[in-house]
Design an enzyme around this catalytic site. Structure first.
Site, PDB file in Angstrom:
ATOM      1  CB  THR A  95      -0.900   0.044   1.261  1.00 36.98           C
ATOM      2  OG1 THR A  95      -0.074   0.047   2.426  1.00 36.98           O
ATOM      3  CG2 THR A  95      -1.832  -1.156   1.300  1.00 36.98           C
ATOM      4  CE  LYS A 124      11.180   3.825   1.591  1.00 39.85           C
ATOM      5  NZ  LYS A 124       9.956   4.109   0.990  1.00 39.85           N
ATOM      6  CB  VAL A 151      16.718  -1.249   1.747  1.00 35.55           C
ATOM      7  CG1 VAL A 151      18.006  -0.520   1.380  1.00 35.55           C
ATOM      8  CG2 VAL A 151      16.139  -0.664   3.027  1.00 35.55           C
ATOM      9  CE  LYS A 223      14.212   3.501  -0.037  1.00 38.47           C
ATOM     10  NZ  LYS A 223      14.423   4.331  -1.243  1.00 38.47           N
TER      11      LYS A 223
END
Lengths: 341, 341
Positions: A95, A124, A151, A223
Site C-alpha cells: 500500500t 519500508k 531497501v 531506509k
C-alpha cells in the site's frame, strides 16, 4: 499439487509488475515447488477490490485495469476487511506509505500476524517504525516475515546478510539509498536549474508528486533505520536519525566540491558509538575516486562493515519496476522454501 | 550434542586463520547448531600431518607451527592417504593450486565424494577445470559441495546467486577478479617503476613469488571460468577464455588512458553470444566515473546482469586473510544448515 494463496494489498506499478512476474513464472514455480501460487484477493484504494478464493484471473485483472482503470466486479469493503477476512496464506503489503508513521501498513501486517499468516512487505515504514514489535509477533505466531524490497528493491541486502553472512556481525552501514536526491544532485552538477530538474524528473518518473519526503531526507532516514533495525539490532525509529536533506544545497556548493575533485551525495551512515547506534543522513563531500561517487541517478549502494567478513558493498544499477517486483517475488519464494524446506 | 568432523588439506595462512576462527566461534556454533565442530585431520605438504579422530587440539597445533615450523607428532603418509583413510564428514580443500590443471585438488575432492563426504573448497582450480563432473558426483552421492572462497574470499557471490537470487538467470558476468594485477596497474599509474612495484608488492604480500600466473591473466581466467560454470552453466575450462595479461602494458599506455580520463584495469567478462558463453580477460580502458575505476589495489568486484533482477555488483574492500577464512567457515556453516535444516 499444493497451493499458496496470496492477498495483495495495493496494486500500483509494483503490484502489477509482480502479478505479471507470477504469470510468467507460473509453470516454473509449479515444477520447482510442486505448488500453485494463486492470488485470492487484491485490495486497492481507488480501483476496487477483487476476491476469489479459487484464484483471481490475474491476466484478466491486469487487462481490466489498463482498459477501464478499475475492477468491474469489485467487492465492497476496506483494505483492512481483506486483511482480517480474506482467505490467504501470505499477505503481500504494497500500500502507499505514510513515511512519517509507517501506517496503515503496520496495522495490516499486525492483522495478518494475528491470523497466523505470513507477511511479505515492500513497505519500508513498518521496518523503520515497528520492526521489533512485528518481528516478535511473527516469531510468536510461527510465521515468516520478509522485507527485502524495502531497501534497494530485489537487490539482496537483508537476505544477503541473513543467508550469506552467517554469524558475522554488522558493525557499520553506509550508502546512498534515495535515488530522487541522487538524481537532483547530479542534474544540478550538470548545470540544470532546479525547477527544470524537478519537472523533467517527474515526467521521467524519478520524482514523485510530493518530493519533500525525498528532498528533506525522510525517505533515506526510513531506509537507513530499516537497515539498522534488522542488521544491527538498533531498536530505533527514523526520528532518531540526525537528518539533513539536500534542500539547502546550492550550485555554488556543488561547484566548490568539484574544485576539490569531489561531488556531493546524500550519504546515509549508521555505526556503533559508545554502545549505541548513531545514524546520520546528510549531504556529504565524496571524492571522485570513491565508490559512492560512481552511484549515478537511479542506482544505489549499501556498504556493510562486519566483524568477520570485513567490508563489502552491494550496488543496484538503474533498476526498473521489474526489480521491485522481483524483490517481492523472491520473498514469496523464501516463504515457499521455508514451508517446504 | 552432535559432532561434525573436518579434515583440512593445507594449513597455510588461510588454513591457520580458519582454525583460529573455529576456535573463536566454538561456543557460538555449539549454541546455534547443537554441534561440536572438530578437526580430525590436518594434511600439509612440508610440515607433517596430524590425525586424531577425537579432535585435534587446534590451539596447540597453531602454537607448534609458529614455534617449530612443523608438527611434532606427525603421522606419515600423503595428503591422499588422509582423503581416503581419515575419519571425517567434511573435506576442506586448501592445498596449493596448480592453476593450469586444477590438480591435485580435483583428485582430493573426487576421493572425498567417493566416500560420500561433503566438500568445501577454497581452491578455484576444481571449479574452473572440472565443475560439471564434480557437481554431478556430489549430487549422485547426496553430499554438499561448496566453494564460496574461490572467488573474492568470503564475499558472497556463489551463495548470493543461489540463495538470494532464486529463479533469476545470470546473463552476463563482469568484474575485476585479480588483485595482483590491479595493484601493479595502480602503482604503474602512480609513476613507480615495474621492478620496484614487484619487490614492494612481494614484501607486502600482495604479489606471490611466481607472479606470472597473475600477470598473464591465468588467475583471472580461472576465476572467471569458475563464475561462468556455476552461474551460467558455461561448461567451459580456463583455456577457452580469450586471455590477455598486463605484461605488455606500458607507462605510456597508462598515461594515454589518463589523458582520456580513464584508467586501465584487467577486466573479466563473460556473456552469452549466439547461444554460447564467450569469455574474455583483458586490459581495458575504464572511464574514471565507472564503478570499476574505483576498485583499488586488493579490492575486487563482480557484476551480475540477470533477467529478473537487472544488474547488481558486489564489491569486496581490501580483504585480509581472515576474509578467506570466513569464506571457508561460511561454507562449513552451510553444511551444518543443510544437514540440520
Amino acid at each position: 499439487m499444493k497451493e499458496l494463496k496470496l492477498a495483495l494489498l495495493g496494486f500500483g506499478n509494483a503490484g502489477r509488475a509482480f502479478a505479471r512476474l507470477l504469470l510468467d513464472k507460473e509453470a516454473e514455480i509449479e515444477a520447482r515447488y510442486d505448488t500453485r501460487v494463486i492470488v485470492t484477493a487484491i485490495a486497492t484504494h481507488s480501483r476496487g477490490n477483487l476476491v476469489d478464493p479459487r484464484g483471481i484471473d490475474l491476466a484478466a485483472a491486469l487487462t481490466e485495469l489498463s482498459e477501464k482503470g478499475h475492477f468491474a466486479k469489485s467487492v465492497s469493503g476496506t483494505t483492512m476487511d481483506i486483511v482480517t477476512g480474506a482467505d490467504y496464506d501470505v499477505l503481500v503489503e504494497m500500500t502507499p506509505l505514510q513515511i512519517l508513521t509507517g501506517q496503515p501498513a503496520i496495522d495490516h501486517i499486525k492483522g495478518a500476524f494475528r491470523r497466523r499468516k505470513h507477511v511479505v512487505t515492500a513497505n519500508k515504514g513498518p521496518i523503520a517504525w515497528a520492526y521489533d514489535q512485528l518481528a516478535q509477533m511473527a516469531q510468536e505466531q510461527g510465521v515468516f516475515f520478509f522485507y527485502e524490497t524495502t531497501v534497494m528493491d530485489g537487490t539482496p541486502v537483508f537476505n544477503l546478510a541473513e543467508l550469506t553472512l552467517k554469524m558475522a556481525r554488522v558493525t557499520e552501514i553506509s550508502g546512498i539509498l534515495n535515488t530522487t536526491t541522487n538524481y537532483i544532485l547530479e542534474e544540478l552538477a550538470a548545470g540544470k536549474p532546479y525547477d527544470k530538474i524537478i519537472a523533467t524528473g517527474r515526467k521521467l518518473g524519478f520524482i514523485e508528486a510530493d518530493a519533500a519526503m525525498d528532498i528533506e531526507g525522510y525517505d533515506a532516514a526510513a531506509k537507513l533505520t530499516a537497515l539498522l533495525n534488522v542488521l544491527m539490532d538498533a531498536h530505533m525509529t527514523p526520528d532518531r536519525v540526525d537528518r539533513t536533506g539536500i534542500e539547502n544545497i546550492t550550485v555554488a556548493d556543488i561547484e566548490a566540491a568539484a574544485k576539490q575533485d569531489c561531488c556531493i551525495k546524500l550519504v546515509c551512515r549508521g555505526a556503533m558509538e559508545n554502545g549505541q547506534v548513531v545514524a546520520t543522513v546528510k549531504p556529504t563531500l565524496v571524492p571522485r575516486g570513491d565508490l559512492l561517487a560512481t552511484i549515478d541517478s537511479t542506482s544505489s549502494v549499501v556498504s556493510l562493515t562486519t566483524d568477520l567478513m570485513g567490508k563489502l558493498s552491494v550496488v543496484e544499477h538503474a533498476p526498473l519496476i521489474e526489480q521491485t517486483a522481483y524483490g517481492i517475488f523472491g520473498d514469496v519464494l523464501r516463504v515457499l522454501d521455508g514451508i517446504h524446506g
